[in-house]
Structures are given as C-alpha cells and as structure tokens.
Design a protein around this motif. Structure first.
Motif, PDB file in Angstrom:
ATOM      1  N   SER A  82     -31.114  25.954 -46.583  1.00  0.00           N
ATOM      2  CA  SER A  82     -31.784  24.720 -46.162  1.00  0.00           C
ATOM      3  C   SER A  82     -31.625  24.337 -44.695  1.00  0.00           C
ATOM      4  CB  SER A  82     -31.305  23.566 -47.042  1.00  0.00           C
ATOM      5  OG  SER A  82     -29.891  23.478 -46.983  1.00  0.00           O
ATOM      6  N   TYR A 155     -36.901  24.508 -47.249  1.00  0.00           N
ATOM      7  CA  TYR A 155     -36.222  25.337 -48.262  1.00  0.00           C
ATOM      8  C   TYR A 155     -36.480  24.784 -49.662  1.00  0.00           C
ATOM      9  CZ  TYR A 155     -32.012  26.962 -50.848  1.00  0.00           C
ATOM     10  OH  TYR A 155     -31.134  27.488 -51.773  1.00  0.00           O
ATOM     11  N   PRO A 193     -26.344  24.234 -57.820  1.00  0.00           N
ATOM     12  CA  PRO A 193     -25.747  23.188 -56.985  1.00  0.00           C
ATOM     13  C   PRO A 193     -25.111  23.821 -55.745  1.00  0.00           C
ATOM     14  CG  PRO A 193     -24.281  23.732 -58.791  1.00  0.00           C
ATOM     15  CD  PRO A 193     -25.507  24.567 -58.988  1.00  0.00           C
ATOM     16  N   THR A 206     -26.819  23.417 -46.344  1.00  0.00           N
ATOM     17  CA  THR A 206     -26.424  22.041 -46.042  1.00  0.00           C
ATOM     18  C   THR A 206     -25.324  21.577 -46.983  1.00  0.00           C
ATOM     19  OG1 THR A 206     -28.767  21.722 -45.499  1.00  0.00           O
ATOM     20  CG2 THR A 206     -27.384  19.789 -45.393  1.00  0.00           C
ATOM     21  N   ASP A 208     -22.806  23.570 -47.338  1.00  0.00           N
ATOM     22  CA  ASP A 208     -21.725  24.467 -46.901  1.00  0.00           C
ATOM     23  C   ASP A 208     -20.426  23.737 -46.584  1.00  0.00           C
ATOM     24  OD1 ASP A 208     -23.771  26.844 -44.947  1.00  0.00           O
ATOM     25  OD2 ASP A 208     -23.726  26.302 -47.069  1.00  0.00           O
ATOM     26  N   TRP A 301     -30.266  14.765 -52.258  1.00  0.00           N
ATOM     27  CA  TRP A 301     -29.948  15.640 -53.399  1.00  0.00           C
ATOM     28  C   TRP A 301     -29.198  14.836 -54.462  1.00  0.00           C
ATOM     29  CZ3 TRP A 301     -27.891  20.513 -50.290  1.00  0.00           C
ATOM     30  CH2 TRP A 301     -28.962  21.072 -49.583  1.00  0.00           C
TER      31      TRP A 301
HETATM   32  C1  AKB Z   1     -28.046  24.985 -49.276  1.00  0.00           C
HETATM   33  O1  AKB Z   1     -27.179  24.196 -48.891  1.00  0.00           O
HETATM   34  O2  AKB Z   1     -29.112  25.160 -48.700  1.00  0.00           O
HETATM   35  C2  AKB Z   1     -27.784  25.751 -50.547  1.00  0.00           C
HETATM   36  C3  AKB Z   1     -28.334  25.002 -51.702  1.00  0.00           C
HETATM   37  C4  AKB Z   1     -27.770  23.709 -52.097  1.00  0.00           C
HETATM   38  O3  AKB Z   1     -29.249  25.490 -52.339  1.00  0.00           O
HETATM   39  N1  AKB Z   1     -26.357  25.971 -50.696  1.00  0.00           N
END
Ligand code: AKB
Length: 341
Positions: A82, A155, A193, A206, A208, A301
């Motif tokens: 993302s 994404y 998740p 995002t 991470d 989210w």
């Molecule tokens: C991201 O942060 O883009 C991925 C996801 C939550 O799909 N880890």
C-alpha cells in the motif's frame, strides 16, 4: 511427462518465504516453481524445483511456464504493497492488476491443457476496506466481508478489483459464449490483516510499523512509530497466514460459500503493541511520530474483522492469539534470529 507443479509468484516476499518453507516441511508431492522479479533468496533455492527470475508482466515468460510445467495451483503473492503503491500508482496498477490478470489467464490455459481445475490462491487485504472516520471505525468494530468496501489506496483498489476478477473467472467466465464452459480457475482469496514475521521484514506496507517496531527492539535500535498510539488494526503472525492459505487451498470446493474470506488472529493498538514489545525487550526505545498521510490510511482500515464465514466453511482457527504470538513465536524466534547474526 511434466510433473504437476505449484507456482509461487512473489516468492522472495514475506509470505513467499513462509509458504516455501511450509511446502518444504510438508514434502509437497508437486514441484514448487518460484517466480520473482529478483533472484530467489539463497536459503530458499534448494527448497524449490525451479527458481525463475522474471516479471509477471512478461507474457512471453508466462507462455514459457505454460510450455514447461503442468501447473495445478498458483499462489499469486507478487504485489506492490500500500505505501509503495501510493508513490507509484500507475506501476502498482500494472503489477497488481495486469499482473494478476496474466496469471488468471495462465491458470485458465493450464486447466484447459491438463483438464483439471487450477487452484488460484490470492492474498487480498484489509486494505479493501475504507472506514470514513475513526469514529465510524470504533463504532463498526469487526467488519464483515461485504461491509465498507471503499478502499482509499491504489493497493486497496487493486486488491478489490482482483477479487472481482477472480470471482468472474471462477463463476462467470465467457458467460455469453456459444460454447461457454467453466474456466477451470478455482479462485480463492484471503483478506490478510497486518502480517508479522520473525524471519523477514516487510517493505512498502502501511501496516509495517508492527514488524518494524519488534525487529528494531530486538536489535537494540530506537524506533519512531509512524502511526499514533491509538491506531488499531488486526494483525496475524506469519505461521497463521501460511496456515490460512494452505487450509483454504485444501478446502473442498463444495464447502466454500464465498470466494473471498476474512481471517483474524488478534487486534492491537500501536500502544498495546509497544507495551508488549517493551515487556519483551525492556531496553526498547519506541516513540510515536505520526506520518499523518500514512496514519490516515491505517485509520481507514478496520479495527478488526469478522472471520466467521472462514471458521464455518473451512474450519479456520488461528494458532496464535496476541499472547501466543509474542510468547511462543515472535520473541523467541526473533531473539534467536539476531543472536545467530
Ligand atoms: C500493507 O500494509 O500494505 C499490507 C496490507 C495490510 O495488506 N501489509
């Protein structure tokens, strides 16, 4: 005769690493073909039958795979995550959508050649959800698959559209053709998740911050978290992510009431995450310096997801809740990883 094979795209990624390790432990009967745009990590090369360096946008390469292998399952993990996708949205669309369409076409062609369905496992994401405010996020709590499908990132849009593409191939392919027949693509998706691995670090996501915080603490490095202490999303450790993919792949097709599933293990705020990290690594230096645009993405989210369809259709059950994730997997495995150097 070509041996039946499983194709793993994005094999060098975090999920790819875990999946190939799992296949190796399982002593999978089928050949494992690893495809990535970068050379496969050294530790994985002797665990796959072939390690191909190539681009999922290279249709000549994919045609070569069709000619050389008899593919019965595809784990299509290649994607721009993302945050990275926000900086290169056009590239993200090409890789995440056109690349996925190329692999769906490959699955269809393979199914026609060998006459059996090709299982297509697709890692979707909680990024397909878009809660309009932190208040709505708090009020909504656990989100079901059909709720709040309003992604706010390229994404998330990519993942949402690819879920529909996969459903089209699985259920409605060439529906107006005089010789309409099933595509042979058995598409199955999981909305992951935030994933946390003890063995690898994510890049370009995002969510991470969870993995970055833990790995920084284990190495004695300070960490400035880019979301606020209150930011809350669902998380899962990598062994459960791999388990969910393998379990969904193994589920009898007639047990699946849907093609896209939520899975959940535990939901933590960034402050709760910090508390667990400091408990495990008392010298950890974690500060909160929100990067507002990225923090706003996390706020869209869900705080958690309802995974009851996965639990009823294919007996999904995580092995690691938050306590087990830290006590039985993350802390011991990360300590060993950095002690071994
Ligand atoms: C991201 O942060 O883009 C991925 C996801 C939550 O799909 N880890």
């Amino acid at each position: 005769m070509r041996k039946p094979a499983v194709l793993v795209t994005g094999a060098n990624g975090e999920v790819g690493y875990g999946l190939i390790e799992n296949f190796n432990k399982q002593k999978l009967e089928m050949d494992v073909i690893a495809l990535d745009i970068r050379k496969l990590e050294k530790g994985l090369r002797d665990k796959v039958s072939a390690a191909i360096v190539g681009d999922i946008l290279d249709e000549n390469l994919l045609q070569r795979l069709v000619s050389e292998y008899e593919i019965h399952a595809i784990y299509h993990l290649a994607a721009l995550l993302s945050t990275r996708a926000e900086f290169t949205p056009d590239t993200a669309h090409r890789v995440n959508v056109d690349g996925t369409l190329n692999l769906l076409r490959l699955a269809h062609e393979q199914a026609r050649w060998h006459g059996n369905p090709v299982k297509f496992l697709f890692p979707s994401s909680i990024a397909v959800y878009g809660l309009p405010s932190v208040g709505a996020k708090k009020e909504t709590g656990r989100v079901r698959e059909k709720q709040w499908n309003f992604p706010t990132t390229m994404y998330g849009c990519n993942k949402s559209y690819c879920e529909h593409l996969g459903r089209y191939y699985a259920l409605h392919y060439r529906q107006l053709a005089a010789d309409a027949s099933p595509s042979g693509v058995d598409f199955r998706a999981i909305r992951f998740p935030g994933l946390i691995s003890a063995m690898t670090l994510p890049s370009g996501g995002t969510s991470d911050y969870a993995a970055e915080m833990i790995h920084a603490a284990a190495q004695g490095n300070p960490y400035a978290c880019f979301v606020s202490e209150e930011a809350r999303i669902p998380f899962m450790v990598m062994p459960d992510a791999i388990k969910s993919l393998v379990d969904l792949a193994a589920a009898p097709a007639d047990k699946l009431s849907q093609r896209v599933y939520n899975v959940s293990s535990f939901s933590l705020s960034a402050a709760e995450l910090r508390d667990r990290v400091v408990k495990a690594f008392p010298d950890a230096k974690v500060t909160f310096e929100p990067d507002l645009p990225r923090a706003r993405i996390v706020d869209t989210w869900p705080a958690d997801v309802d995974d009851s369809p996965a639990r009823s259709d294919w007996s999904w059950q995580p092995d690691f809740d938050a306590d087990a994730a830290f006590d039985k997997y993350l802390v011991p495995a990360i300590r060993k990883r950095y002690a071994d150097g």
